[in-house]
Design a protein around this motif. Structure first.
Motif, mmCIF file in Angstrom:
data_model
loop_
_atom_site.group_PDB
_atom_site.id
_atom_site.type_symbol
_atom_site.label_atom_id
_atom_site.label_comp_id
_atom_site.label_asym_id
_atom_site.label_seq_id
_atom_site.Cartn_x
_atom_site.Cartn_y
_atom_site.Cartn_z
ATOM 1 N N GLN A 226 0.811 -1.202 0.000
ATOM 2 C CA GLN A 226 0.000 0.000 0.000
ATOM 3 C C GLN A 226 0.852 1.263 0.000
ATOM 4 O O GLN A 226 0.487 2.274 -0.594
ATOM 5 C CB GLN A 226 -0.930 0.004 1.215
ATOM 6 C CG GLN A 226 -2.164 -0.855 1.056
ATOM 7 C CD GLN A 226 -3.061 -0.357 -0.058
ATOM 8 O OE1 GLN A 226 -3.210 -1.021 -1.089
ATOM 9 N NE2 GLN A 226 -3.653 0.799 0.116
ATOM 10 N N THR A 227 2.003 1.204 0.678
ATOM 11 C CA THR A 227 2.887 2.367 0.711
ATOM 12 C C THR A 227 3.425 2.686 -0.680
ATOM 13 O O THR A 227 3.400 3.835 -1.123
ATOM 14 C CB THR A 227 4.053 2.124 1.677
ATOM 15 O OG1 THR A 227 3.531 1.844 2.982
ATOM 16 C CG2 THR A 227 4.950 3.353 1.768
ATOM 17 N N PHE A 289 6.365 4.397 -9.502
ATOM 18 C CA PHE A 289 5.914 3.885 -8.204
ATOM 19 C C PHE A 289 4.779 2.876 -8.370
ATOM 20 O O PHE A 289 4.691 1.899 -7.619
ATOM 21 C CB PHE A 289 5.470 5.031 -7.308
ATOM 22 C CG PHE A 289 6.580 5.663 -6.535
ATOM 23 C CD1 PHE A 289 7.231 4.971 -5.536
ATOM 24 C CD2 PHE A 289 6.989 6.955 -6.817
ATOM 25 C CE1 PHE A 289 8.266 5.554 -4.826
ATOM 26 C CE2 PHE A 289 8.029 7.550 -6.109
ATOM 27 C CZ PHE A 289 8.671 6.834 -5.113
ATOM 28 N N THR A 290 3.904 3.096 -9.337
ATOM 29 C CA THR A 290 2.816 2.142 -9.568
ATOM 30 C C THR A 290 3.357 0.800 -10.038
ATOM 31 O O THR A 290 2.907 -0.260 -9.578
ATOM 32 C CB THR A 290 1.836 2.708 -10.607
ATOM 33 O OG1 THR A 290 1.291 3.948 -10.129
ATOM 34 C CG2 THR A 290 0.696 1.741 -10.852
ATOM 35 N N LEU A 291 4.331 0.816 -10.947
ATOM 36 C CA LEU A 291 4.936 -0.437 -11.413
ATOM 37 C C LEU A 291 5.622 -1.173 -10.261
ATOM 38 O O LEU A 291 5.483 -2.396 -10.123
ATOM 39 C CB LEU A 291 5.934 -0.152 -12.528
ATOM 40 C CG LEU A 291 5.357 0.345 -13.853
ATOM 41 C CD1 LEU A 291 6.482 0.668 -14.833
ATOM 42 C CD2 LEU A 291 4.416 -0.689 -14.457
ATOM 43 N N CYS A 292 6.347 -0.429 -9.433
ATOM 44 C CA CYS A 292 7.000 -1.050 -8.277
ATOM 45 C C CYS A 292 5.967 -1.606 -7.300
ATOM 46 O O CYS A 292 6.131 -2.712 -6.760
ATOM 47 C CB CYS A 292 7.904 -0.049 -7.580
ATOM 48 S SG CYS A 292 9.388 0.403 -8.511
ATOM 49 N N GLY A 293 4.912 -0.847 -7.054
ATOM 50 C CA GLY A 293 3.882 -1.305 -6.130
ATOM 51 C C GLY A 293 3.175 -2.556 -6.611
ATOM 52 O O GLY A 293 2.927 -3.486 -5.827
ATOM 53 N N ARG A 294 2.859 -2.622 -7.900
ATOM 54 C CA ARG A 294 2.217 -3.819 -8.435
ATOM 55 C C ARG A 294 3.146 -5.020 -8.365
ATOM 56 O O ARG A 294 2.708 -6.151 -8.083
ATOM 57 C CB ARG A 294 1.790 -3.567 -9.885
ATOM 58 C CG ARG A 294 0.703 -2.525 -10.052
ATOM 59 C CD ARG A 294 -0.545 -2.895 -9.285
ATOM 60 N NE ARG A 294 -1.606 -1.897 -9.456
ATOM 61 C CZ ARG A 294 -2.735 -1.881 -8.777
ATOM 62 N NH1 ARG A 294 -2.951 -2.804 -7.850
ATOM 63 N NH2 ARG A 294 -3.643 -0.950 -8.980
#
Length: 308
Positions: A226-227, A289-294
């Motif tokens: 989530q972070t 950040f979205t790619l890393c989060g996924r």
């Protein structure tokens, strides 16, 4: 030592050493799995590059690039060999401002996301553990925050409080935590239904012991995912507040550059070099950040499958 004295047996590693070893092995397994996600590695490479640019900004472009009195170009000059991205209405180098603005945008996005996830994690864990009237009241407050427009609440807080980076971080952090709280509460309820929680309580484990030693370690993967996903939203929110003139006017950020471009009439004058680079920078860091989060989410939750 006498001849008949017993020889002490060699002692193995203590509990703390074993815990550290398990953490190192877990981190190594996580990294091996993360490396197989090509999209996650691409996003991580982008973030490393942006972080290096932000950290080395005082050495590469210098703090004087933000000074109006030390501007070396003419107003609204187009891209050239001297100014790769042109200049603003004061003659300042937009390329230098873009690099310097990465420091503020990344810092505000990271701090706001951490604050939001911390609030959501505390609310979710306590609501899932204590149940009863406390959980009812807390979750009704969470539902109220969920149905209210986040941007409107953030604008209201940023308007009431003084204009500073701290205000922006607080405005974003205290209005974006309900989603994390809902997810963490659901995970907490699932964890506390397992048999070892009952054994811990039967052996005398109190509320603090159960939440800190058993529940929190099991919800931390969700909190981490989530972070990473929340940072991109926080950066977009910071850019929106700065574009609306609610950010700190004394600092340089990507959203503040878009606000300055709007006030300078760059849209009507067709000065694209003032508008496009900050917008691309915001979109790039949000995508990274979205790619890393996924990728982190797919590694920590194998049921999602290998999507890299």
């Amino acid at each position: 030592m006498g001849a008949g004295a017993p020889v002490p047996e060699p002692r193995g590693p203590g509990p703390r050493a074993l815990a550290r070893r398990r953490r190192r092995h877990s981190a190594a397994r996580f990294w091996r799995a993360y490396r197989t996600r090509r999209s996650g590695m691409f996003g991580l490479a982008l973030l490393v590059l942006l972080a290096l640019l932000a950290l080395t900004a005082p050495l590469t472009v210098g703090a004087e690039v933000r000074s109006v009195t030390r501007a070396t170009g003419g107003p609204m000059e187009g891209p050239s060999g001297a100014f790769w991205l042109g200049t603003d209405q004061f003659g300042r180098d937009l390329c230098g401002l873009l690099v310097w603005g990465a420091r503020v945008s990344l810092m505000v996005g990271l701090l706001a996301a951490v604050l939001s996830v911390a609030i959501g994690a505390v609310v979710g864990v306590t609501a899932g553990h204590f149940r009863g009237w406390y959980a009812t009241v807390v979750m009704r407050v969470t539902d109220w925050f969920l149905v209210m427009p986040t941007l409107v609440l953030a604008i209201a807080l940023a308007t009431v409080l003084s204009r500073s980076l701290t205000t922006v971080v607080l405005a974003i952090g205290v209005t974006t935590w309900p989603t994390t709280a809902r997810l963490v509460r659901a995970q907490t309820l699932a964890v506390e239904s397992r048999p070892y929680i009952e054994r811990a309580r039967a052996l005398g484990g109190g509320h603090g012991h159960v939440m800190s030693r058993h529940v929190l370690p099991n919800v931390m993967p969700l909190v981490l995912a989530q972070t990473t996903l929340g940072i991109s939203g926080a950066i977009l929110a910071e850019a929106t507040l700065a574009f609306l003139g609610l950010g700190d006017p004394t600092v340089t950020s990507w959203g503040g550059m878009l606000q300055d471009a709007r006030e300078a009439g760059a849209v009507s004058a067709g000065h694209w070099w003032y508008l496009v680079p900050p917008g691309i920078a915001i979109a790039t860091v949000a995508l990274a950040f979205t790619l890393c989060g996924r990728a982190v989410e797919s590694v920590l939750n194998p049921r999602l499958g290998a999507t890299g």
